[in-house]
Motif scaffolding. Structure first.
Motif, mmCIF file in Angstrom:
data_model
loop_
_atom_site.group_PDB
_atom_site.id
_atom_site.type_symbol
_atom_site.label_atom_id
_atom_site.label_comp_id
_atom_site.label_asym_id
_atom_site.label_seq_id
_atom_site.Cartn_x
_atom_site.Cartn_y
_atom_site.Cartn_z
ATOM 1 N N THR A 106 -38.602 -40.572 9.663
ATOM 2 C CA THR A 106 -37.636 -39.620 9.121
ATOM 3 C C THR A 106 -38.355 -38.474 8.413
ATOM 4 N N PRO A 107 -37.661 -37.346 8.204
ATOM 5 C CA PRO A 107 -38.276 -36.223 7.487
ATOM 6 C C PRO A 107 -38.641 -36.542 6.037
ATOM 7 N N SER A 108 -38.068 -37.610 5.503
ATOM 8 C CA SER A 108 -38.330 -37.959 4.101
ATOM 9 C C SER A 108 -39.559 -38.831 3.929
ATOM 10 N N ALA A 109 -40.373 -38.950 4.982
ATOM 11 C CA ALA A 109 -41.544 -39.837 4.930
ATOM 12 C C ALA A 109 -42.680 -39.204 4.139
ATOM 13 N N GLY A 110 -42.442 -38.971 2.851
ATOM 14 C CA GLY A 110 -43.446 -38.388 1.976
ATOM 15 C C GLY A 110 -44.037 -39.427 1.050
ATOM 16 N N VAL A 111 -44.892 -38.965 0.150
ATOM 17 C CA VAL A 111 -45.580 -39.898 -0.738
ATOM 18 C C VAL A 111 -44.605 -40.598 -1.674
ATOM 19 N N ALA A 112 -43.546 -39.900 -2.099
ATOM 20 C CA ALA A 112 -42.570 -40.532 -2.990
ATOM 21 C C ALA A 112 -41.865 -41.686 -2.281
ATOM 22 N N THR A 113 -41.535 -41.490 -1.019
ATOM 23 C CA THR A 113 -40.878 -42.547 -0.244
ATOM 24 C C THR A 113 -41.809 -43.730 -0.054
ATOM 25 N N PHE A 114 -43.065 -43.446 0.272
ATOM 26 C CA PHE A 114 -44.042 -44.518 0.467
ATOM 27 C C PHE A 114 -44.244 -45.315 -0.812
ATOM 28 N N THR A 115 -44.501 -44.630 -1.914
ATOM 29 C CA THR A 115 -44.775 -45.334 -3.169
ATOM 30 C C THR A 115 -43.547 -46.106 -3.652
ATOM 31 N N PHE A 116 -42.353 -45.539 -3.474
ATOM 32 C CA PHE A 116 -41.143 -46.235 -3.913
ATOM 33 C C PHE A 116 -40.923 -47.502 -3.088
ATOM 34 N N THR A 117 -41.088 -47.393 -1.776
ATOM 35 C CA THR A 117 -40.887 -48.547 -0.896
ATOM 36 C C THR A 117 -41.863 -49.673 -1.223
ATOM 37 N N VAL A 118 -43.140 -49.326 -1.347
ATOM 38 C CA VAL A 118 -44.149 -50.341 -1.637
ATOM 39 C C VAL A 118 -43.962 -50.903 -3.048
ATOM 40 N N ALA A 119 -43.600 -50.044 -4.001
ATOM 41 C CA ALA A 119 -43.434 -50.497 -5.386
ATOM 42 C C ALA A 119 -42.296 -51.498 -5.508
ATOM 43 N N VAL A 120 -41.178 -51.231 -4.848
ATOM 44 C CA VAL A 120 -40.046 -52.161 -4.914
ATOM 45 C C VAL A 120 -40.427 -53.494 -4.289
ATOM 46 N N TRP A 121 -41.061 -53.430 -3.103
ATOM 47 C CA TRP A 121 -41.503 -54.672 -2.462
ATOM 48 C C TRP A 121 -42.482 -55.425 -3.357
ATOM 49 N N ALA A 122 -43.475 -54.722 -3.904
ATOM 50 C CA ALA A 122 -44.518 -55.372 -4.704
ATOM 51 C C ALA A 122 -43.941 -55.975 -5.981
ATOM 52 N N ALA A 123 -42.998 -55.293 -6.604
ATOM 53 C CA ALA A 123 -42.408 -55.809 -7.836
ATOM 54 C C ALA A 123 -41.650 -57.107 -7.573
ATOM 55 N N VAL A 124 -40.826 -57.105 -6.536
ATOM 56 C CA VAL A 124 -40.008 -58.285 -6.251
ATOM 57 C C VAL A 124 -40.874 -59.463 -5.810
ATOM 58 N N THR A 125 -41.757 -59.242 -4.825
ATOM 59 C CA THR A 125 -42.556 -60.355 -4.312
ATOM 60 C C THR A 125 -43.624 -60.799 -5.314
ATOM 61 N N GLY A 126 -44.179 -59.851 -6.074
ATOM 62 C CA GLY A 126 -45.173 -60.218 -7.078
ATOM 63 C C GLY A 126 -44.586 -61.090 -8.163
ATOM 64 N N ILE A 127 -43.384 -60.743 -8.633
ATOM 65 C CA ILE A 127 -42.734 -61.537 -9.674
ATOM 66 C C ILE A 127 -42.382 -62.925 -9.145
ATOM 67 N N LEU A 128 -41.894 -62.986 -7.905
ATOM 68 C CA LEU A 128 -41.560 -64.290 -7.328
ATOM 69 C C LEU A 128 -42.798 -65.171 -7.198
ATOM 70 N N GLU A 129 -43.919 -64.583 -6.777
ATOM 71 C CA GLU A 129 -45.134 -65.382 -6.631
ATOM 72 C C GLU A 129 -45.671 -65.808 -7.994
ATOM 73 N N LEU A 130 -45.571 -64.945 -8.983
ATOM 74 C CA LEU A 130 -45.958 -65.328 -10.341
ATOM 75 C C LEU A 130 -45.100 -66.486 -10.847
#
Length: 201
Positions: free
Chosen positions: A95-119
Motif C-alpha cells: 500500500t502507499p502507506s508502507a512508510g517507516v511509521a507503518t513498519f515501526t507501528f506494526t512491529v511494535a504492536v506485535w513485539a509488545a503483545v508477544t514479548g509480554i506473553l512470553e515473559l
C-alpha cells in the motif's frame, strides 16, 4: 540459558522448538544484512513472510512439544498472533502507506503483545521448566524491541537494521538455549538427576 536441573518433565524433542525458532529468526536477518534496500517496504515484507512462517511452525510445534499447559497455550497463541501480524504486514507492504511509521507501528504492536506473553510464560514457569530462562530472555528482548520502536526516532534504514539485529540476537539465544536443553538431556545420570527425579514423583 536453560538448565535441566530446574526442569519439570519435558516432552521428548522439546529442544527442537527453540532451535527451530532460532533458525527461523536468523534466516531473515541474513536477507536484511545482504540487501541494499533497507526501505520500510522491505522491512514489512521480510517481517511479514518471517512472521507467517514462524507463527505457523512455532505454533504447531508448541502444541506438540511444550509440556506445561499454560505455556503451551501461550506459545500457540503467540504463533497465531505472529502469523496474523505477518499477514497484515504483507498487506501493508503493498500500500502507499508502507512508510517507516507503518513498519515501526506494526512491529511494535506485535513485539509488545508477544514479548509480554512470553515473559508471562517465563515468569510462571521459572524454577519448574528448563526453558523458562530462555523465555524470559527472549520475551524481554522482544518487549525491548517494542519500546525502542515506540520511543526512538527511527529512519527506515535504522528501523529495518534494528529489526535485523533483534532477529540475530534472538536467534542465537534460542539456538544456544535449545542445544543446551538437548545436551543436558543426554548427560549421565547423577545426584542432580536423582534429586530431580524425586521432585517429579
Amino acid at each position: 540459558m536453560a538448565d535441566a536441573r530446574d526442569a519439570a518433565p519435558e516432552r521428548a524433542g522439546a529442544w527442537l522448538l527453540p532451535v527451530t525458532r532460532g533458525a527461523l529468526a536468523i534466516l531473515p536477518s541474513v536477507v536484511i544484512t545482504f540487501s541494499q534496500d533497507h526501505s520500510a517496504a522491505l522491512g514489512l515484507t521480510v517481517f511479514g513472510w518471517w512472521a507467517i512462517v514462524a507463527g505457523v511452525v512455532v505454533g504447531a510445534l508448541s502444541g506438540r512439544l511444550v509440556a506445561d499447559r499454560t505455556a503451551r497455550l501461550t506459545f500457540v497463541a503467540n504463533g497465531v498472533i505472529t502469523a496474523a501480524a505477518g499477514l497484515v504486514a504483507l498487506w501493508l507492504a503493498g500500500t502507499p502507506s508502507a512508510g517507516v511509521a507503518t513498519f515501526t507501528f506494526t512491529v511494535a504492536v506485535w513485539a509488545a503483545v508477544t514479548g509480554i506473553l512470553e515473559l508471562f510464560a517465563g515468569i510462571r514457569a521459572r524454577g519448574r521448566v528448563a526453558a523458562a530462562r530462555d523465555w524470559l530472555a527472549v520475551g524481554g528482548l522482544t518487549a525491548a524491541l517494542a519500546l525502542a520502536f515506540v520511543l526512538l526516532p527511527l529512519d527506515p534504514v535504522t528501523a529495518v537494521g534494528l529489526f535485523g539485529a533483534y532477529l540475530v540476537v534472538a536467534g542465537v539465544l534460542l539456538v544456544i538455549g535449545g542445544l543446551s536443553l538437548k545436551w543436558a538431556a543426554t548427560e549421565p545420570s547423577g545426584s542432580g538427576d536423582a534429586a530431580s527425579g524425586s521432585e517429579r514423583s
